[in-house]
Design a protein around this motif. Sequence first.
Motif, mmCIF file in Angstrom:
data_model
loop_
_atom_site.group_PDB
_atom_site.id
_atom_site.type_symbol
_atom_site.label_atom_id
_atom_site.label_comp_id
_atom_site.label_asym_id
_atom_site.label_seq_id
_atom_site.Cartn_x
_atom_site.Cartn_y
_atom_site.Cartn_z
ATOM 1 N N TYR A 123 47.962 33.805 49.390
ATOM 2 C CA TYR A 123 49.094 33.510 48.261
ATOM 3 C C TYR A 123 49.284 32.002 48.016
ATOM 4 N N LYS A 124 49.358 31.238 49.119
ATOM 5 C CA LYS A 124 49.657 29.934 48.941
ATOM 6 C C LYS A 124 48.519 29.037 48.306
ATOM 7 N N LYS A 125 47.387 29.549 48.106
ATOM 8 C CA LYS A 125 46.297 28.809 47.303
ATOM 9 C C LYS A 125 46.216 29.685 45.817
ATOM 10 N N THR A 126 46.510 30.790 45.662
ATOM 11 C CA THR A 126 46.494 31.539 44.383
ATOM 12 C C THR A 126 47.662 31.645 43.677
ATOM 13 N N GLY A 127 48.829 31.698 44.153
ATOM 14 C CA GLY A 127 50.187 31.763 43.519
ATOM 15 C C GLY A 127 50.439 33.198 43.216
ATOM 16 N N THR A 128 49.584 34.274 43.516
ATOM 17 C CA THR A 128 49.697 35.653 43.176
ATOM 18 C C THR A 128 50.308 36.563 44.350
ATOM 19 N N PRO A 129 51.598 36.862 44.222
ATOM 20 C CA PRO A 129 52.042 37.710 45.281
ATOM 21 C C PRO A 129 51.220 38.771 45.947
ATOM 22 N N MET A 173 36.543 34.208 31.520
ATOM 23 C CA MET A 173 38.161 34.448 31.567
ATOM 24 C C MET A 173 38.906 33.392 31.619
ATOM 25 N N ASP A 174 39.927 33.507 30.644
ATOM 26 C CA ASP A 174 40.793 32.189 30.713
ATOM 27 C C ASP A 174 41.583 31.924 31.986
ATOM 28 N N ILE A 175 42.019 30.702 32.199
ATOM 29 C CA ILE A 175 42.360 30.561 33.583
ATOM 30 C C ILE A 175 43.672 31.216 33.743
ATOM 31 N N SER A 176 44.531 31.519 32.678
ATOM 32 C CA SER A 176 45.970 32.062 32.985
ATOM 33 C C SER A 176 45.671 33.399 33.282
ATOM 34 N N PHE A 184 41.889 33.558 42.316
ATOM 35 C CA PHE A 184 41.679 32.250 41.895
ATOM 36 C C PHE A 184 42.592 31.171 42.508
ATOM 37 N N ASN A 185 41.978 30.180 42.756
ATOM 38 C CA ASN A 185 42.615 28.999 43.474
ATOM 39 C C ASN A 185 43.469 28.229 42.249
ATOM 40 N N ILE A 186 44.673 28.070 42.157
ATOM 41 C CA ILE A 186 45.514 27.426 41.195
ATOM 42 C C ILE A 186 45.494 25.711 41.418
ATOM 43 N N PHE A 187 44.989 25.528 42.535
ATOM 44 C CA PHE A 187 45.020 24.036 42.673
ATOM 45 C C PHE A 187 43.569 23.441 42.380
ATOM 46 N N ASN A 188 42.464 23.995 42.505
ATOM 47 C CA ASN A 188 41.048 23.729 42.176
ATOM 48 C C ASN A 188 40.597 24.338 41.074
ATOM 49 N N LEU A 189 41.258 25.319 40.279
ATOM 50 C CA LEU A 189 41.071 25.851 39.180
ATOM 51 C C LEU A 189 39.577 26.565 39.379
ATOM 52 N N ASP A 190 39.407 27.376 40.451
ATOM 53 C CA ASP A 190 38.069 28.052 40.724
ATOM 54 C C ASP A 190 38.359 29.116 41.611
ATOM 55 N N TRP A 191 37.259 30.230 41.654
ATOM 56 C CA TRP A 191 37.511 31.175 42.389
ATOM 57 C C TRP A 191 37.889 30.789 43.982
ATOM 58 N N VAL A 198 37.467 37.897 51.826
ATOM 59 C CA VAL A 198 38.131 38.924 52.395
ATOM 60 C C VAL A 198 37.764 40.146 51.531
ATOM 61 N N THR A 199 37.626 39.989 50.163
ATOM 62 C CA THR A 199 36.979 41.229 49.154
ATOM 63 C C THR A 199 35.563 41.505 49.357
ATOM 64 N N GLY A 200 34.943 40.736 50.189
ATOM 65 C CA GLY A 200 33.496 41.019 50.263
ATOM 66 C C GLY A 200 32.767 40.621 48.986
ATOM 67 N N ILE A 201 33.338 40.098 47.988
ATOM 68 C CA ILE A 201 32.319 39.867 46.627
ATOM 69 C C ILE A 201 32.083 38.649 46.552
ATOM 70 N N HIS A 202 31.255 38.251 45.555
ATOM 71 C CA HIS A 202 30.805 36.831 45.497
ATOM 72 C C HIS A 202 31.133 36.276 44.107
ATOM 73 N N LYS A 203 31.066 35.112 43.721
ATOM 74 C CA LYS A 203 31.633 34.446 42.618
ATOM 75 C C LYS A 203 30.791 34.828 41.429
ATOM 76 N N GLU A 204 29.507 35.052 41.618
ATOM 77 C CA GLU A 204 28.756 35.538 40.573
ATOM 78 C C GLU A 204 28.968 37.029 39.976
#
Length: 512
Positions: A123-129, A173-176, A184-191, A198-204
């Motif tokens: 949460y502290k990196k993504t801003g999504t509760p 996907m738009d960053i919003s 999505f990390n809201i501080f470096n604007l990337d996944w 944690v979810t076991g998926i890849h950026k691709e």
Amino acid sequence: MEYMIGVDLGTTATKVVLFDDQNQVVTTVSKAYPLYRDLPDMAEEDLDEIFDALMDALHDIVREAHFKKDDVVAAVSFSSAMHSLIAFDEDWQPLTRVITWADTRAVKYTEKLKESGLGDEIYKKTGTPIHPMAPLSKLLWLQAEHPDIYNRAAHYLGIKEYLFHRLFGTNKMDISLASGTGLFNIFNLDWDEQALKVTGIHKEQLPTPVEPYEYETEMATEYAVITGLPSSTPFVYGAGDGPLSNLGVNAVKPGVAAITIGTSGAIRVVSDQPVIDPKGRTFTYALDKDHWVIGGPVNNGGDVFRWARDNMFDAEKSTAALLGTDAYDLMTQIASRVPAGSEGLIFHPYLGGERAPIWDANARGSFFGLNHGHTRAHMLRAVLEGITFNIYMVSLALEEVVGDLKSIQATGGFARSPLWRQMFADIFEQPVTVPEAFESGALAAVIVAQKALGKIDDLYEIEKYVGNSNTYQPMPENFDAYRELAPIFIRLSRQLQTEYENIANYQRKHAK
């Protein structure tokens, strides 16, 4: 004439709004579709039904516009409901329907993530509760309960990204919207690497993040024919409906809060940088990389009012149908006969679990304080007051994070109700301003398109086009009732939370 189209992709309908070159509404078209709740806690949409709704709405608005030879649609731009998830195989065949924000089947895995301590870190990196609404939790649920889908999934998109993929063959996907996934990390604007792990998926497997101002052209010929729009028409990505709602009512300056109640609801303010709540109660979503919307969403807004209509006011529905009027207008007339505070009847509106401020998908609704003197009119007013008290409770948490709220701008279906607007002014003890133009989300999407195409320099141009507004002053004679009841509402929500999981599990166990 140069026109623009704003598209508002909602949970139960897509609305398309045509604006002229002065950003005035020319005409609107809305196409509804069902929200499938076939199983407990399910809330899904059909991909084809939403795509067809968009095609039909664009076709109808082009037809109704009666464009002249030299008229042009300069852009189509989008406001979209957030937090949806669709899984696709490697050939881009869908493996699921649209799993919407309202789907809470991931509750068990969400709680495990919270208990592990990883949820707070993410949460502290993504801003999504951490909540079942977010694709982060939905992926954990798919992995645990639908491994056949999870293991076959090569791509994950939300509903707007699917529409763009089908129209243009893109994977963006738009960053919003990305900022509402929990991935999505809201501080470096990337996944975010930890969320992916944690979810076991890849950026691709995820789309490429882009600015809301990016746009596509060269729509597939078959869809250009259906819509009546040239293939070269720019389709601007736009942003999430929450951030755009703030822009659409000109609530973009510090301390100016936007309150929206549609199917669900929210209260939000804009900051020039991400702000994280140490207690994890508020979200931080991007409008763009320079504007961040901090607030709290609630599951239970206008849909609870609709529940009251459908279950307690059949006679009014029938009467309204015969008279050609709105049943809600008749209902609010009935509720207005009851004094502020509903004579001690309190309603907790948690029919669909709850996000902010308690973030508990197991939450359930309740009336408290019923006695022999209460009627269905009292119950109805208590429903409206309960939704309002809940937003007020969110505002208290929001003020801890961003400071005092200086003013309130209101939008959404509730803003059409004088009684409900007055309740907000009285409970918040602040003036509530309601723009006369109700198409705020679509207008904001068009403003984003104008910036994308270089027609305006910044988003603050919105102030010229919001139009006239009405301000509702608080009525001091109602303050005492609400000041006394609000703390009871808040304490009760905490005390009842100890039993929400038990009653929710009972309901799931005995669901038919």
